[in-house]
Design an enzyme around this catalytic site. Structure first.
Site, PDB file in Angstrom:
ATOM      1  N   ASP A   1       0.828  -1.214   0.000  1.00  0.00           N
ATOM      2  CA  ASP A   1       0.000   0.000   0.000  1.00  0.00           C
ATOM      3  C   ASP A   1       0.857   1.257   0.000  1.00  0.00           C
ATOM      4  O   ASP A   1       0.468   2.287   0.533  1.00  0.00           O
ATOM      5  CB  ASP A   1      -0.976  -0.007   1.197  1.00  0.00           C
TER       6      ASP A   1
ATOM      7  N   CYS B   1     -13.444   0.381   9.401  1.00  0.00           N
ATOM      8  CA  CYS B   1     -14.279   1.478   9.913  1.00  0.00           C
ATOM      9  C   CYS B   1     -14.345   1.477  11.442  1.00  0.00           C
ATOM     10  O   CYS B   1     -14.409   2.540  12.054  1.00  0.00           O
ATOM     11  CB  CYS B   1     -15.696   1.384   9.353  1.00  0.00           C
TER      12      CYS B   1
HETATM   13 CA    CA Z   1      -4.332   2.435  -0.530  1.00  0.00          CA
END
Ligand code: CA
Length: 713
Positions: free
Chosen positions: A327, A633
């Site tokens: 990421d 979340c």
């Molecule tokens: Ca990402």
């Protein structure tokens, strides 16, 4: 001149929106009534307002204003504020044009205020379907509008690009920019280049193919689209750049999940070179062993790409993280300037992407000029200046084993929070953070369409309960301002914060540096030395970047305060400033401002869970499922971050509705859809057992309740 907007009045009434500033001359309006003023000034000039996302085309976020400076900033005070009707993160850069401040709030709403008095002139709600929240990695946020010739342009969470009339908020045109059968979202601010408005999108974590598109300012007609990663080679390529990129994707069927490479935040434009620079995101899924199992660089993931904005054609690229698997987006803030490097004046582009290295590139050619670590980096030893490639550590690729505690983690050494480049000090101010992570391949990965698909096992990244390991991990979590000298390739000084996920930066010719922080302050520092000069208690964490403007001889500082965004949701106990409830407000300051925020009562988390009935196996299965579907979340280890209610506070009555919420979608209006198509009744129950177990653990640790970190004691 603005006029009274009937639809805005109706929406205001629906949302319970009040013109609740306390500025002189503004009466508290009755509910549902907005008093529209006619006090716009037509005399403002562009260099003292804030008409572009990054203040100027170079995106420096350095203001020439000096009225507020390091000698007098102690007299800075709140002039007015405006409460927004939502409780999700605020990340916008407000624009200030002709005396009006335009900003975006949660759920892609747009607000226009008189920039002196704060009066709400109009607002526009694009009515994003709340169930789209299941496709959002990082909160229901928006980072702002673009302005040109009395028109505003902004993206919506469900992928629309909308043009509004700036004077009254009426819709000029609206285009769906994405395929709604895929989980795309827009959170970034558009940029305007010539007669076009350019917008990207997000969604890589859920499985999409990245692209950036240009639309005609006049009518929203699509002018061009540049894909950042190749589609299925059997279907041919949209451009020579995609044919070239496809040669760097070895094995696998990445196009099924999408490949990623979303352009979800930064862009910059050099009108002299006529080059548009875009920052490209991570792979989908993150894990390259699944995405492209035989390897390759996987262009143009994690790259800075220069495009010809006339037709969207490729000019050059620099890839920060070849074969991206963590990421490590290169979507972070791009800044243009000129630097004297080895005796030569170079036109450069600068970025501190997630991977921890600060890059200076020649922006004419894409040549790498320097790459030095601005944050803690464990995945690579350095960037080889001969090859331009990072030299990876062996364990980083988690092939057949866990990565070990890795820095940066997926949240990045620096995320979207804008930096500022101050030419007077020669420093780039980086909102830097160290948040470690452990990577491992998700066993039996299958593509869950529309849901989280990173191909990594989040159980190994979840904070362990073992106190010794916990303390070691939490001890590595840090946040700071790094004042980076881009010529020396080294920090000049650093200001430590309590933890990570602090706000974007603003610097000024008044020798000041402004930043909000996770603890809920807006702070002014000396730009040369980082000395703390002034602070304001904002009662909520600030992640958005401050802006400044001058109207009628008065300089103002403005910031949208409202805790939220990716780490605020997922962070759990890594949020060392503690769970601080979101209070969404626009705050505006001037010299001698004497307003104050209403007092707030400290809020307490109360844990009153039902009896724990789940077996260890059920709880373990629940943990696995929680960390697959819920964590992004509701927070690591079910610890809430102050934006979304902490699940551990659910009491017996709340738990009686569990299946109705988790499977049936009772709370879909808040973005919590039902997961009946993914989860069985037994799986739902196991997640419930895990949450109840977490609540009992919290109860045992804290007694009757933990006090939240509110400043008003
Ligand atoms: Ca990402």
């Amino acid at each position: 001149m603005p006029r009274r907007i009937t639809s805005a009045l109706i929406l205001a009434s629906t949302l319970g929106l009040n013109a609740c500033n306390e500025s002189p001359g503004t009466s508290e309006s009755p509910a549902g009534t907005i008093i529209v003023s006619s006090t716009r000034t037509a005399t403002a000039s562009p260099d003292v307002e804030w008409a572009l996302h990054g203040l100027n085309g170079a995106e420096t976020r350095f203001s020439p204003l000096t009225d507020i400076n390091n000698d007098n900033v102690e007299r800075l005070g709140l002039d007015w504020y405006f409460d927004y009707p939502t409780h999700r993160g605020l990340e916008a850069t407000p624009l200030v044009v002709d005396g009006v401040i335009y900003t975006t709030g949660a759920w892609s709403m747009v607000f226009a205020h008189d920039a002196r008095s704060g009066e709400l002139l109009w607002f526009y709600d694009p009515e994003v379907p709340r169930e789209w929240a299941v496709h959002l990695c990082c909160d229901a946020v928006n980072r702002g509008v673009a302005y040109r010739d009395d028109k505003l342009f902004f993206g919506t969470l469900d992928g629309r690009l909308i043009a509004l009339e700036a004077s009254n908020g009426s819709v000029l045109w609206s285009k769906q920019t994405t395929d709604k059968s895929r989980p795309y979202s827009i959170t970034g601010a558009p940029r305007i280049v010539g007669d076009k408005v350019v917008i990207g999108n997000g969604g890589s974590e859920f499985g999409v193919r990245g692209f950036v598109s240009a639309y005609s300012l006049a009518d929203g007609e699509q002018m061009w689209r540049f894909y950042t990663v190749p589609g299925n080679p059997e279907e041919g390529f949209e451009s020579p750049a995609m044919a070239r990129a496809a040669k760097t994707w070895d094995g696998g069927e990445w196009w099924e999940i999408g490949g990623g490479g979303t352009v979800w935040d930064s862009m910059a434009y050099d009108p002299e070179l006529n080059l548009l620079y875009i920052g490209v995101g991570n792979g989908a899924p993150w894990n390259q062993q699944i995405r492209s199992p035989d390897g390759g660089d996987n262009l143009f993931l994690s790259s800075i790409v220069a495009l010809n904005p006339d037709d969207g054609s490729y000019v050059w690229h620099y890839q920060t993280t070849p074969g991206e698997s963590w990421d490590y987006t290169a979507t972070q803030h791009l800044i243009l300037t000129e630097l004297d490097i080895a005796g030569q004046q170079r036109k450069v582009i600068m970025q501190a992407p997630k991977n921890g290295f600060f890059y200076v590139l020649d922006r004419v050619t894409g040549e790498l000029l320097s790459a030095e670590p601005y944050a803690a980096v464990t995945w690579a030893s350095h960037v080889d200046m001969e090859t331009g490639r990072p030299v990876e550590k062996p364990a980083a690729r988690y092939k057949g084993a866990m990565s070990g505690l890795q820095l940066p983690g997926p949240i990045g050494g620096h995320n979207w929070h804008p930096m500022s480049y101050n030419p007077n000090t020669g420093l780039v101010y980086i909102p830097k953070q160290d948040v470690p992570w452990v990577f491992a391949t998700e066993a039996d990965f299958r593509y869950r369409k529309g849901y989280w698909n990173t191909g990594t096992d989040n159980r190994v990244a979840s904070l362990p309960d073992d106190p010794a390991i916990r303390d070691a991990v939490l001890g590595a979590v840090k946040g700071s301002i790094v004042a980076w000298d881009p010529v020396a390739g080294a920090p000049r000084w650093e200001v430590e914060h309590a933890g990570p996920w602090n706000g974007g930066m603003l610097s000024t010719a008044g020798n000041l540096l402004f930043q909000g922080n996770a603890e809920g302050e807006l702070v002014a520092y000396g730009a040369e030395d980082g000395e703390r000069l002034w602070a304001f208690d904002a009662q909520t964490g600030i992640v958005a970047p401050p802006v400044t403007y001058r109207i009628d001889g008065e300089q103002y500082i403005a910031v949208v305060a409202g805790w939220g965004g990716a780490l605020a949701l997922v962070g759990g106990e890594a949020l060392t400033a503690g769970p601080k409830p979101n209070r969404s407000r626009l705050l505006v300051f001037r010299m001698g401002g004497d307003k104050s925020l209403p007092k707030i009562a400290p809020e307490r988390l109360v844990f009153d869970p039902p009896v724990l009935e789940g077996s260890p196996d059920q709880i373990e299965d629940g943990k696995r499922l929680y960390l697959t579907y819920c964590v992004f979340c509701h927070g690591d280890a079910a610890v809430g971050g102050g934006v979304i209610p902490d699940l551990r506070t659910l009491n017996t009555e709340g738990h009686q509705q569990w299946d109705g919420i988790v499977l049936g979608g009772l709370h879909w209006q808040n973005g919590m859809v039902g997961f009946a198509d993914e989860l069985s009744g037994e799986q739902s129950r196991n997640i419930q057992h895990y949450v109840i177990e977490r609540a009992h653990r919290a109860l045992a640790q804290t007694g009757q309740g933990a006090e939240q970190h509110d400043s008003d004691e």
